[in-house]
Write an enzyme that holds these catalytic residues in place. Structure first.
Site, PDB file in Angstrom:
ATOM      1  CG  ASP A   1       3.183 -26.940  38.463  1.00 25.03           C
ATOM      2  OD1 ASP A   1       1.993 -26.659  38.254  1.00 25.03           O
ATOM      3  OD2 ASP A   1       3.618 -27.273  39.573  1.00 25.03           O
ATOM      4  CG  HIS A   2       8.422 -25.629  34.942  1.00 21.83           C
ATOM      5  ND1 HIS A   2       9.030 -24.401  35.101  1.00 21.83           N
ATOM      6  CD2 HIS A   2       8.683 -26.314  36.078  1.00 21.83           C
ATOM      7  CE1 HIS A   2       9.631 -24.350  36.274  1.00 21.83           C
ATOM      8  NE2 HIS A   2       9.442 -25.505  36.898  1.00 21.83           N
TER       9      HIS A   2
END
Length: 485
Positions: A364-365
């Site tokens: 995600d990041h």
């Protein structure tokens, strides 16, 4: 120029259509804080994706200031803290309990299954697919799953609109009809819009190196977690970011406390005539639209990239998905934890008896910072020739990049995954809640909801912004309008 210290960043930077000479302006501060230890090179993924976003921001700052690009600083400590930002955020001392008890690994009759039930509607759909009443306890779910095949449950839950995937190893994913389509794709793509004869689009005069996106407007149509990380980065750099959500979908205020700094947040019903009219008015003033819904979900509202570009020439559209916009899973919902389970990462990071997880929601990041880098590069190019762009990324492509392309010292590579018994990715012990993180890599501010502690952005360059200009407010309570309109 020796590019070896930059790892895979030169390839990412080239995909974005940028000059590799700018890489000389990056200074790495390795090992200056807590790392993200793992068997896979998670710290390398984190460092590279943040470096791409920071370098793209510095390039844009140089364009607006009319001078050379400022030097970029990539601090491992700041990067590692940012990659666990959801675990560091505190409101009046309270932590965010991000995962529901039903979001976990389960034993099935033939293996393991990973479920995601953090949103109430996903939890209800999971239980319904298993023939259980809403509110059923963990023990009841475990009893049902213990007698069923993982792939059978995967299909049944997705058919019911829920989220579950069978835990696969790397080879099983490579042989899967969806996984087989991922190799050879870059971690993200940037495709410029066709538009010969267009004039350059000048930036508003208010921009500075500290706020290179000042005067630019971003429509944020994203939800947890990659998309909000990307738009949070654009807000840091001075863009006016307006997040829009459906009034019919619940959202976590705790999630917004983490990813909402610098933004405003409104609800808008695109299914209503008034909501569509309001959106059309917002689009007329937008420079960027970022979408994080599953592929096809917004197309029925006339929000495909081609339709958006036709209505707003020069628009930069950024889209992310879990599984990619191709293959049999292209229309499926997904989250970081599910992609880790499907692609083999959970088994690589687990033990002989149990699957595991990365030390952060790194897919995600990492995808969020890559997407931000693509948007920033597209804005720089738009300034020169007036053409818009389509930037795309997918969590599965980031996962493939991590497993197959980011290896060091021979631990990973195109011929195989990391050695489960090999050394962990270096960086020191991760302690996201410890005093070092709290004091050095976080800030505290009194906001409209209380006293908020949050991780500072790792995107840093000379003269760049030190922090967001405003804390997050209450989710969904702002007006769906641009400031000053």
């Amino acid at each position: 120029m020796d590019l070896t210290e930059h790892g895979d960043l030169p390839r990412v930077w080239t995909v974005l259509g940028a000059e590799t000479g700018l890489l000389e302006g990056i200074r790495y501060e390795r090992g200056d804080g807590p790392g993200l230890p793992a068997r896979l090179p998670v710290m390398e993924l984190a460092r590279t994706s943040v470096a791409a976003a920071a370098l793209a921001a510095a390039e844009l700052a140089a364009v607006r200031a009319g001078g050379p690009a400022p030097r970029v600083r990539v601090s491992d400590g700041a990067v590692a803290a940012a990659f666990v930002s959801e675990r560091l955020v505190r409101l009046d001392g309270r932590a965010w309990a991000a995962f529901d008890p039903l979001s976990r690994f389960w034993r099935t009759g033939d293996g393991r299954l990973r479920t995601h039930a953090n949103y109430p509607h996903h939890r209800a759909r999971l239980l319904a697919a298993l023939g259980l009443p809403d509110g059923a306890p963990v023990a009841a779910v475990a009893a049902v799953l213990g007698g069923r095949r993982a792939v059978e449950v995967e299909e049944a839950v997705y058919a019911a609109g829920g989220l579950a995937v069978a835990v696969r190893d790397v080879r099983q994913w490579a042989a899967h009809p969806q996984g087989a389509l991922v190799p050879g794709r870059p971690p993200l793509t940037l495709e410029r819009s066709d538009g010969p004869g267009r004039r350059p689009v000048p930036f508003p005069a208010a921009g500075t190196p500290a706020r290179p996106c000042a005067g630019l407007r971003v429509l944020d149509l994203t939800r947890v977690l990659a998309g909000p990380v990307a738009t949070r980065t654009l807000a840091l750099l001075g863009a006016e970011v307006l997040r829009l959500d459906s009034p019919h979908l619940p959202e976590s205020q705790e999630a917004h406390n983490d990813t909402g700094p610098g933004k405003r947040s409104a609800v808008l019903d695109l299914a209503s005539r008034a909501g569509r009219r309001t959106f059309d008015e917002l689009l007329a003033g937008a420079d960027v639209v970022v979408s994080g819904y599953r592929p096809g979900a917004l197309d029925r509202f006339g929000l495909s990239p081609a339709e958006l570009a036709a209505r707003r020439p020069g628009l930069v559209v950024a889209r992310l998905s879990a599984w990619g916009r191709y293959g049999p899973w292209r229309g499926r919902r997904g989250f970081d934890s599910l992609v880790q389970a499907a692609t083999g990462i959970a088994l690589l990071e687990g033990t002989d008896s149990e699957p595991g997880a990365l030390p952060a929601q790194a897919l995600d990041h990492g995808t969020g910072y890559l997407l931000a880098a693509g948007v920033l590069r597209a804005l720089t190019e738009r300034h020169r020739d007036g053409r818009g762009a389509l930037v795309e990324a997918a969590l599965t492509e980031t996962a493939h990049w991590l497993v197959h392309d980011l290896g060091r010292d021979g631990t990973t590579g195109p011929d195989g995954p990391a050695d489960p018994d090999g050394p962990a990715d270096p960086g020191g012990p991760a302690d996201p809640g410890g005093p070092a993180n709290r004091d050095r890599w976080t800030s505290t501010v009194d906001g409209p909801l209380g006293r908020l502690r949050y991780a500072r952005s790792p995107v840093a360059y000379e003269g760049g912004p030190a922090d967001w200009t405003r804390p997050p407010g209450r989710w969904g309570t702002d007006a769906p309008a641009w400031s000053g309109d």
